[in-house]
Write a protein that holds these residues in place. Sequence first.
Motif, short mmCIF file in Angstrom:
data_model
loop_
_atom_site.label_atom_id
_atom_site.label_comp_id
_atom_site.label_asym_id
_atom_site.label_seq_id
_atom_site.Cartn_x
_atom_site.Cartn_y
_atom_site.Cartn_z
N CYS A 1 0.82 -1.20 0.00
CA CYS A 1 0.00 0.00 0.00
C CYS A 1 0.86 1.26 0.00
O CYS A 1 0.49 2.27 -0.61
N ASP B 1 -11.69 -4.51 -3.80
CA ASP B 1 -11.28 -3.73 -2.63
C ASP B 1 -12.09 -4.13 -1.40
O ASP B 1 -11.55 -4.25 -0.30
N ARG C 1 -10.32 -5.43 2.09
CA ARG C 1 -10.34 -4.63 3.31
C ARG C 1 -11.00 -5.36 4.47
O ARG C 1 -10.77 -5.03 5.64
N VAL D 1 -4.95 -2.69 4.21
CA VAL D 1 -5.69 -2.34 3.00
C VAL D 1 -6.90 -1.46 3.35
O VAL D 1 -7.22 -0.50 2.64
N PHE E 1 -5.63 1.94 3.99
CA PHE E 1 -5.17 2.50 2.73
C PHE E 1 -6.34 2.99 1.88
O PHE E 1 -6.33 4.10 1.36
N LYS F 1 -7.49 6.73 0.63
CA LYS F 1 -7.63 7.08 -0.78
C LYS F 1 -8.97 7.77 -1.09
O LYS F 1 -9.12 8.37 -2.16
N PHE G 1 0.10 6.50 3.08
CA PHE G 1 -1.14 6.06 2.46
C PHE G 1 -1.95 7.21 1.86
O PHE G 1 -2.86 6.98 1.07
#
Length: 553
Positions: free
Chosen positions: A185, A229, A233, A239, A242, A246, A267
């Motif tokens: 990540c 995703d 997660r 994740v 991260f 995002k 991140f």
Amino acid sequence: MARDPLASVSTIATPQTRRIPGRTDQVRNAAGGYVFAKDTWTRLEDFLVLGTNGGTYYVGEDRLTAENAEVLFRAIAEDGPRVVALLTDVSTARPSRAPKNRPALFALAAAYAKGDADTRQAAKLALSKVARTTDHLATFFGYYKNLGGKATGRGTAPVAGRSLRSALGSWFLTGSPDDVAFKACKAAQRKTPSGEAFSLRDVLRIAHPAADGDQRRTLFGWIAGNVTDGQAREVLPAVDRFLTAKTVTSAAEAVGVVTERRVPWEFLPDAMLTEPSVWDALVDTVGMTALLRNLARMTRIGTLGPMSDATRRAVARLTDADALAKARVHPMDVFLALRVYGSGRAQPNPRAAAHTWQPVPAIRDALEEAYEASFGHIEPTGKRLLVAVDSSGSMSYAGVTAGGSRLGTVYEVACAMAVMLARIERDNLHVIDVDTAVHASKVTPRTNLREIASWRPSGGGTDLSLPFTWAKQRRLEVDGVVVFTDNETWSGRSHPVQALAGYRKSVNPNTRVVVAAMTAGGYSVGAPEDEDVLNVVGLDASLPMIVNGFIRA
């Protein structure tokens, strides 16, 4: 009476431009004097610690690089697993032994490309230890393509045999799945040293590692683009953090995820890392090492400024002796941070524009205080030491750099190392400068590192026999002599080993000597058979401890 030419032949005092009679192990240095060639393994260690950037006064960067590469290949042919063990030790040592990890990554790539089966097996086991980040892996991969790849119509392609595929796969299998997810990540894509695109997804497809459980299987699928995703997660906290980062679209949202979710700065979207308020929040949450490395960035974008609250909090962290000790921050780490920050300029990518900033005085003061505090756990040797800094003209030529910032000349860095020793040993240490004469040094235990930036070497030739003849003439009894030099000595009427023998005979037969090379030139003034002479590398962050242990013994 006619002059007898044989009377000029002496093993007691021989001009440095000649070999000592009977010594066949001396070689000519780049300045024309005769010194002792370091063996392959000592030269290799010098390269791994110092690298070859900038060259020396007498030898250009390209030639120095080529010479050290040949040393590396010779060592691999002689004992490849030993090369891998040495580069791993240099790369993973704490405190750090090398300012940069690239020489170790180059050596590891060379071991893979040029080594035998045993060497490749050792390299496979070492890869995840030496290439600890995506950036490291990209660097290794790029070097390997140059050394062990094959030409194609579009450039160079790696030859990925079973051993290399297994090694690359081990990178994805070392540590917990979430640890690997964290690294992925932080940086899923990077550039190789040649500027080529590098992606963890492509490496995963080359390696085809076998997952050791559902969590890692999910990770591999996510990196490859085969797992959503949402699925990733649910099982990988890194994740999840991260992907949360995002989604951030404003500085306020970024501050929220940093303070509430403790999302690491790596991140956050790149756009958020240019926001002063985001770094204002990160001042309190990033690790100590990250704080040291990002001071310039925070100053450049305006987070750190004169009398700002962020500056006050950064200063409080930097001057917390307990926090420095807990983070195992070494004086060399702080010295590098101080020099980089104080330079006001960095250009880590030669192809990109340079970054500039105006250093904040309070931050520079805090770094100096951190520098002093970082010595708290180091005990002095209790021995009497003489430190000689080579102040000849060649010491002012090469510039030492870190992270694209200039730290100073070799002479300046040598003086900084002398200051470190002076702070440890205090009244039991005396420092001199040496060219073709002995000069008083400005170094004291209280020397401010800022002062050194304005210092200039005395210049001229080099005679490294002088520390020993000077001490002999004054009947100065010392237990150890430390010499910081590029080993380009040539002008003396006797060789350093002859002067040392004279000092030992007249004053102290048990004196030990540490020769700290400031460049990877491949030779030393110390005789190889003398067990009381130690050759080390001057930029080695562990030098104060090395001197301490060697002189104590």
